[in-house]
Scaffold this motif. Structure first.
Motif, mmCIF file in Angstrom:
data_model
loop_
_atom_site.group_PDB
_atom_site.id
_atom_site.type_symbol
_atom_site.label_atom_id
_atom_site.label_comp_id
_atom_site.label_asym_id
_atom_site.label_seq_id
_atom_site.Cartn_x
_atom_site.Cartn_y
_atom_site.Cartn_z
ATOM 1 N N SER A 154 -99.720 -60.942 23.295
ATOM 2 C CA SER A 154 -98.355 -60.569 22.104
ATOM 3 C C SER A 154 -96.953 -60.951 23.340
ATOM 4 O O SER A 154 -95.922 -60.847 22.747
ATOM 5 N N GLY A 155 -97.348 -61.291 24.501
ATOM 6 C CA GLY A 155 -96.038 -61.659 25.343
ATOM 7 C C GLY A 155 -95.440 -60.367 26.147
ATOM 8 O O GLY A 155 -94.338 -60.267 26.801
ATOM 9 N N LYS A 156 -96.325 -59.463 25.872
ATOM 10 C CA LYS A 156 -95.696 -58.114 26.575
ATOM 11 C C LYS A 156 -96.304 -57.876 28.044
ATOM 12 O O LYS A 156 -97.457 -58.056 28.207
ATOM 13 N N ILE A 157 -95.356 -57.615 28.800
ATOM 14 C CA ILE A 157 -96.082 -57.104 30.207
ATOM 15 C C ILE A 157 -96.652 -55.749 30.220
ATOM 16 O O ILE A 157 -96.041 -54.944 29.745
ATOM 17 N N VAL A 158 -97.898 -55.815 30.694
ATOM 18 C CA VAL A 158 -99.122 -54.761 30.648
ATOM 19 C C VAL A 158 -99.381 -54.272 31.998
ATOM 20 O O VAL A 158 -99.566 -53.185 32.110
ATOM 21 N N TYR A 159 -99.008 -54.960 32.989
ATOM 22 C CA TYR A 159 -99.470 -54.376 34.221
ATOM 23 C C TYR A 159 -98.707 -55.233 35.362
ATOM 24 O O TYR A 159 -98.578 -56.500 35.108
ATOM 25 N N MET A 160 -98.460 -54.560 36.593
ATOM 26 C CA MET A 160 -97.869 -55.249 37.737
ATOM 27 C C MET A 160 -98.333 -54.658 39.045
ATOM 28 O O MET A 160 -98.835 -53.361 38.897
ATOM 29 N N THR A 161 -98.404 -55.370 39.953
ATOM 30 C CA THR A 161 -98.976 -55.028 41.273
ATOM 31 C C THR A 161 -97.865 -55.141 42.326
ATOM 32 O O THR A 161 -96.876 -56.217 42.185
ATOM 33 N N ARG A 162 -98.139 -54.786 43.545
ATOM 34 C CA ARG A 162 -97.234 -55.120 44.679
ATOM 35 C C ARG A 162 -98.127 -55.013 45.747
ATOM 36 O O ARG A 162 -98.829 -53.988 45.890
ATOM 37 N N LEU A 163 -97.920 -56.154 46.928
ATOM 38 C CA LEU A 163 -98.772 -56.049 47.919
ATOM 39 C C LEU A 163 -100.352 -56.062 47.346
ATOM 40 O O LEU A 163 -100.560 -56.409 46.250
ATOM 41 N N TYR A 164 -101.160 -56.278 48.461
ATOM 42 C CA TYR A 164 -102.646 -56.339 48.002
ATOM 43 C C TYR A 164 -103.404 -54.989 48.299
ATOM 44 O O TYR A 164 -103.466 -54.704 49.515
#
Length: 182
Positions: A154-164
């Motif tokens: 649907s174009g919605k941001i659902v998850y975000m990460t930073r670094l590994y």
């Protein structure tokens, strides 16, 4: 009896490790991740030029599960994470018409980005981000690379990460699998 107990325990542990998500995990994004976008927000309108010269716009991403991987050739953590993205995400989903993965290279010239892609041995598309304009659409000025943004159909941001971080990476893989299965 002991062998049966060991076998049952092994099977249960194995099944648990392959358990599919029943929903996307609620994730609080720490402030120190440096994002200015939020979970639940629509993907900002972006346009990218890939290293092969083709153009990708927000309209091209509509109706697809999208992974934007922000990277740079000088970033050691990016170099560590990218082979995992290649093997655990791209190779698994590259033929799925409902999936798009683009590595967005922060402010480096075309030849450097092509060499970086070759050196790291990734086959997923990389986009140029002159002046880091796309990067700073998602993050605060001065934020570091090595981050991923997952967007649903649907174009919605659902998850975000930073670094590994291995656990966060595994959860991201599960989120992508879930979005493509549902």
């Amino acid at each position: 009896m002991n062998k049966l107990l060991i076998l049952v325990t092994f099977i249960l542990l194995t099944m648990n490790s392959f358990a599919q998500l029943s929903e996307i995990p609620e994730k609080e994004i720490p402030e120190d991740y440096g994002y200015i976008v939020k979970i639940g927000q629509q993907l900002p309108d972006i346009s990218m030029k890939l290293t092969d010269g083709s153009q990708v716009t927000g309209a091209d991403l509509k109706g697809k599960v999208v992974m934007l991987q922000f990277t740079a050739s000088w970033c050691s953590v990016c170099r560590k994470e990218m082979p995992h993205i290649e093997s655990q995400i791209w190779q698994k989903h590259k033929n799925n018409k409902d999936f798009v993965l683009i590595g967005v290279d922060m402010d480096e010239p075309l030849e450097k980005v092509k060499k970086f892609k070759e050196d790291i041995k990734v086959t997923y598309p990389l986009a140029l981000d002159p002046g880091a304009g796309i990067f700073y659409t998602f993050t605060a000025k001065g934020a570091g690379v090595t981050r991923n943004v997952i967007v649903d159909k649907s174009g919605k941001i659902v998850y975000m990460t930073r670094l590994y971080k291995e656990e966060e990476f595994k959860e991201m893989v599960d989120v992508i699998d879930y979005l493509l299965a549902n």
